[in-house]
Design an enzyme around this catalytic site. Sequence first.
Site, PDB file in Angstrom:
ATOM      1  N   GLY A 180     -23.544   3.998  -2.285  1.00  0.00           N
ATOM      2  CA  GLY A 180     -22.522   4.521  -2.938  1.00  0.00           C
ATOM      3  C   GLY A 180     -22.302   3.717  -4.302  1.00  0.00           C
ATOM      4  O   GLY A 180     -23.203   2.837  -4.472  1.00  0.00           O
ATOM      5  N   LYS A 193       0.807  -1.200   0.171  1.00  0.00           N
ATOM      6  CA  LYS A 193       0.173  -0.072   0.132  1.00  0.00           C
ATOM      7  C   LYS A 193       0.794   1.329   0.013  1.00  0.00           C
ATOM      8  O   LYS A 193       2.311   1.284   0.449  1.00  0.00           O
ATOM      9  CB  LYS A 193      -0.655   0.102   1.417  1.00  0.00           C
ATOM     10  CG  LYS A 193      -2.186   1.008   1.088  1.00  0.00           C
ATOM     11  CD  LYS A 193      -3.049   0.036   0.662  1.00  0.00           C
ATOM     12  CE  LYS A 193      -4.293   0.735   0.561  1.00  0.00           C
ATOM     13  NZ  LYS A 193      -5.872   0.102   0.123  1.00  0.00           N
ATOM     14  N   VAL A 201     -20.530   0.882  -4.387  1.00  0.00           N
ATOM     15  CA  VAL A 201     -20.814  -0.435  -4.362  1.00  0.00           C
ATOM     16  C   VAL A 201     -22.434  -0.807  -3.948  1.00  0.00           C
ATOM     17  O   VAL A 201     -23.063  -1.653  -4.504  1.00  0.00           O
ATOM     18  CB  VAL A 201     -19.858  -1.145  -3.548  1.00  0.00           C
ATOM     19  CG1 VAL A 201     -20.255  -2.696  -3.272  1.00  0.00           C
ATOM     20  CG2 VAL A 201     -18.275  -0.987  -3.797  1.00  0.00           C
TER      21      VAL A 201
HETATM   22  P1  NAD Z   1     -18.740   5.404  -1.977  1.00  0.00           P
HETATM   23  O1  NAD Z   1     -18.040   6.543  -1.369  1.00  0.00           O
HETATM   24  O2  NAD Z   1     -19.367   5.484  -3.298  1.00  0.00           O
HETATM   25  O3  NAD Z   1     -20.106   5.160  -0.961  1.00  0.00           O
HETATM   26  C1  NAD Z   1     -20.335   5.083   0.089  1.00  0.00           C
HETATM   27  C2  NAD Z   1     -21.580   5.751   0.601  1.00  0.00           C
HETATM   28  O4  NAD Z   1     -21.872   5.601   2.019  1.00  0.00           O
HETATM   29  C3  NAD Z   1     -21.730   7.216   0.089  1.00  0.00           C
HETATM   30  O5  NAD Z   1     -22.901   7.159  -0.574  1.00  0.00           O
HETATM   31  C4  NAD Z   1     -21.844   7.811   1.414  1.00  0.00           C
HETATM   32  O6  NAD Z   1     -22.572   8.943   1.617  1.00  0.00           O
HETATM   33  C5  NAD Z   1     -22.647   6.681   2.420  1.00  0.00           C
HETATM   34  N1  NAD Z   1     -22.190   6.927   3.934  1.00  0.00           N
HETATM   35  C6  NAD Z   1     -21.007   7.225   4.544  1.00  0.00           C
HETATM   36  N2  NAD Z   1     -21.479   7.331   5.908  1.00  0.00           N
HETATM   37  C7  NAD Z   1     -22.551   6.834   6.146  1.00  0.00           C
HETATM   38  C8  NAD Z   1     -22.994   6.466   7.206  1.00  0.00           C
HETATM   39  N3  NAD Z   1     -22.610   6.671   8.371  1.00  0.00           N
HETATM   40  N4  NAD Z   1     -24.378   5.873   7.097  1.00  0.00           N
HETATM   41  C9  NAD Z   1     -24.947   5.628   5.877  1.00  0.00           C
HETATM   42  N5  NAD Z   1     -24.290   6.031   4.760  1.00  0.00           N
HETATM   43  C10 NAD Z   1     -23.039   6.548   4.902  1.00  0.00           C
HETATM   44  O7  NAD Z   1     -17.656   4.251  -1.650  1.00  0.00           O
HETATM   45  P2  NAD Z   1     -17.763   2.773  -2.205  1.00  0.00           P
HETATM   46  O8  NAD Z   1     -16.952   2.627  -3.363  1.00  0.00           O
HETATM   47  O9  NAD Z   1     -19.308   2.224  -2.611  1.00  0.00           O
HETATM   48  O10 NAD Z   1     -17.425   1.757  -1.102  1.00  0.00           O
HETATM   49  C11 NAD Z   1     -17.881   1.448   0.038  1.00  0.00           C
HETATM   50  C12 NAD Z   1     -17.142   0.550   0.905  1.00  0.00           C
HETATM   51  O11 NAD Z   1     -16.673  -0.546   0.261  1.00  0.00           O
HETATM   52  C13 NAD Z   1     -16.087   1.139   1.564  1.00  0.00           C
HETATM   53  O12 NAD Z   1     -15.948   0.966   2.961  1.00  0.00           O
HETATM   54  C14 NAD Z   1     -15.096   0.757   0.470  1.00  0.00           C
HETATM   55  O13 NAD Z   1     -13.477   0.632   1.252  1.00  0.00           O
HETATM   56  C15 NAD Z   1     -15.330  -0.915   0.531  1.00  0.00           C
HETATM   57  N6  NAD Z   1     -14.819  -1.306  -0.775  1.00  0.00           N
HETATM   58  C16 NAD Z   1     -15.021  -0.767  -2.037  1.00  0.00           C
HETATM   59  C17 NAD Z   1     -14.635  -1.364  -3.231  1.00  0.00           C
HETATM   60  C18 NAD Z   1     -14.922  -0.789  -4.635  1.00  0.00           C
HETATM   61  O14 NAD Z   1     -14.740  -1.620  -5.368  1.00  0.00           O
HETATM   62  N7  NAD Z   1     -15.494   0.652  -4.608  1.00  0.00           N
HETATM   63  C19 NAD Z   1     -13.731  -2.462  -3.124  1.00  0.00           C
HETATM   64  C20 NAD Z   1     -13.658  -2.778  -1.771  1.00  0.00           C
HETATM   65  C21 NAD Z   1     -14.015  -2.438  -0.680  1.00  0.00           C
END
Ligand code: NAD
Length: 367
Positions: free
Chosen positions: A181, A79, A183
């Site tokens: 969001g 990382k 995912v």
């Molecule tokens: P994103 O920022 O697109 O979505 C996160 C969503 O959660 C946002 O809409 C945000 O407004 C909402 N949010 C934040 N705090 C909140 C709360 N307290 N209560 C309710 N909603 C809340 O992120 P993402 O890319 O969708 O990733 C989501 C999670 O999955 C993260 O933890 C990320 O580390 C993990 N992840 C994502 C990927 C990927 O491919 N994007 C891969 C592995 C892990």
Amino acid sequence: MIFETLSQTGHEQVVFCHNKDVGLKAIIAIHNTVLGPALGGLRMWPYPTEEEALNDVLRLSRGMTYKNAVAGLNVGGGKAVIIGDPAKDKSEALFRAFGRFVDSLNGRYITTEDVGIDVNDMEWVFRETEFVTGVHQVHGGSGDPSPFTAFGVLQGLMATLKHTFGNEDVGKYSYAVQGCGHVGMELIKLLREQDAKVFVTDINKEPMQRAVDELGCIAVGIEEIYDVEVDVYSPCALGGTLNEKTIDRIKAKAICGSASNQLANNAIGDELGKRGVRYAPDYAVNAGGVMNISLEIDGYNRERAMRMMRTIYHNLTRIFQIAEHERISTCKAADRMAEERIDAFGKIKLPTMGGNRARFLSHMRGH
Ligand code: NAD
């Protein structure tokens, strides 16, 4: 002091990257390369202290070793972090300087996007080094990993349902999805395609309303998501939502979502097991994104990526079997599965990057 920490965490190499002229202060941490070159994202964050940046990169790189090992990938864990404010401190020179440091490692570390970094930043890094994944499709990259991550979560969910309820009929069960969001929304679509009952919440009203209007979900409050009567709680927002305050409230019999670092600590994982709640370990469930970008190393192929997501089902099944057999929590079972794979691989293969590097260079983006 640093070497004492590294001997505890088991890191192979930590590189401090400095360029005063462009304002670069970065740390690249390579945790373990037994399975292959260290693959893990670059994070940009205004860390208040250098110590916090170091701790974060050490913790995250170690996490990547476990995640990549359980995913069955031939890559190790690494990382990188840039100390800076992504809203103010980005520049072409900064990312190109970082790219040169990545290049100097000759393929021991392969970078990609993480928090605070987007595909445009990676384009600058890519100008200086081949050892980048997750660049734009026009360069042979795989694009946004989120739909793959969501599809991978669905595979993990099916294995979780099977082991919890005896069948994997997704549409038969109800879900509380926290976070609409990248995912979360993709996962909600997959669940609704099978007519599942889905409760959603988000701090951002706009995507939550879209899930209600366009996908027929039921919106609940930010706190209420822990109290809804559902079969599965699916954290897809922030980490740490499984903690001393929330686990008494969660009614679900299974937990499976994409959020990273869902458990506030390992004791919570043990407690969930004691209560008969099946926790699908986050890093095994959300590996779809890293599986997808790892395929860029051999030359990206979307069909192969979709097929690969299915391994998440088998990985989860294996984790649940280990947990039951050894009478340990599912999070410990996942760690054990990762460590066993690294140990076994370490016995049959020298930690050399030669083959991987040649393959990477010849296949990368059609070169
Ligand atoms: P994103 O920022 O697109 O979505 C996160 C969503 O959660 C946002 O809409 C945000 O407004 C909402 N949010 C934040 N705090 C909140 C709360 N307290 N209560 C309710 N909603 C809340 O992120 P993402 O890319 O969708 O990733 C989501 C999670 O999955 C993260 O933890 C990320 O580390 C993990 N992840 C994502 C990927 C990927 O491919 N994007 C891969 C592995 C892990």
